[in-house]
Design a protein around this motif. Structure first.
Motif, short mmCIF file in Angstrom:
data_model
loop_
_atom_site.label_atom_id
_atom_site.label_comp_id
_atom_site.label_asym_id
_atom_site.label_seq_id
_atom_site.Cartn_x
_atom_site.Cartn_y
_atom_site.Cartn_z
N ALA A 138 128.36 26.78 67.58
CA ALA A 138 127.59 27.59 66.63
C ALA A 138 128.56 28.40 65.79
O ALA A 138 129.15 29.35 66.27
N GLY A 139 128.77 27.99 64.56
CA GLY A 139 129.68 28.73 63.70
C GLY A 139 131.12 28.69 64.16
O GLY A 139 131.88 29.61 63.92
N GLY A 140 131.52 27.65 64.88
CA GLY A 140 132.89 27.51 65.32
C GLY A 140 133.18 28.11 66.68
O GLY A 140 134.32 28.13 67.12
N THR B 227 108.63 31.55 73.77
CA THR B 227 108.63 32.64 72.80
C THR B 227 109.88 33.50 72.87
O THR B 227 110.06 34.39 72.06
N VAL B 228 110.74 33.23 73.84
CA VAL B 228 111.98 34.01 74.00
C VAL B 228 113.17 33.06 74.05
O VAL B 228 113.18 32.10 74.81
N ARG B 229 114.16 33.31 73.20
CA ARG B 229 115.38 32.50 73.17
C ARG B 229 116.57 33.43 73.01
O ARG B 229 116.54 34.36 72.22
N ARG B 230 117.63 33.15 73.76
CA ARG B 230 118.87 33.94 73.68
C ARG B 230 120.06 33.00 73.63
O ARG B 230 120.05 31.93 74.24
N ALA B 231 121.09 33.40 72.91
CA ALA B 231 122.35 32.66 72.86
C ALA B 231 123.49 33.64 73.11
O ALA B 231 123.57 34.69 72.46
N TYR B 232 124.34 33.30 74.06
CA TYR B 232 125.48 34.13 74.43
C TYR B 232 126.78 33.38 74.18
O TYR B 232 126.82 32.15 74.27
N LEU B 233 127.81 34.10 73.89
CA LEU B 233 129.14 33.53 73.80
C LEU B 233 129.49 32.90 75.15
O LEU B 233 129.03 33.37 76.19
N ARG B 234 130.30 31.83 75.13
CA ARG B 234 130.73 31.20 76.38
C ARG B 234 132.22 31.35 76.57
O ARG B 234 132.99 31.33 75.60
N TYR B 235 132.62 31.47 77.84
CA TYR B 235 134.03 31.41 78.20
C TYR B 235 134.51 29.97 78.06
O TYR B 235 133.71 29.04 77.93
#
Length: 61
Positions: free
Chosen positions: A2-4, A26-34
């Motif tokens: 996502a965006g590099g 109805t709920v979605r989350r995206a977190y940075l990954r190691y």
């Protein structure tokens, strides 16, 4: 990617609504990954909460 950068995507199945005979989370989350692909829960990148979902012209069989 996502965006590099790598992101861990979560769709919460306990928050689902039905519209037009179809079910939608109805709920979605995206977190940075190691680098090892585990999520960095302190680095929230995207937060989406859907409400008042309506569908028009949907035909289900």
């Amino acid at each position: 990617m996502a965006g590099g950068f790598a992101a861990a995507q979560y769709v919460h199945n306990d928050n689902v609504v039905e519209a037009g005979g179809l079910r939608f989370p109805t709920v979605r989350r995206a977190y940075l990954r190691y680098a090892n692909d585990s999520p960095v829960h302190t680095e929230l990148l995207v937060s989406i909460d859907v409400s008042d979902l309506q569908l028009e012209g949907v035909t289900t069989s």
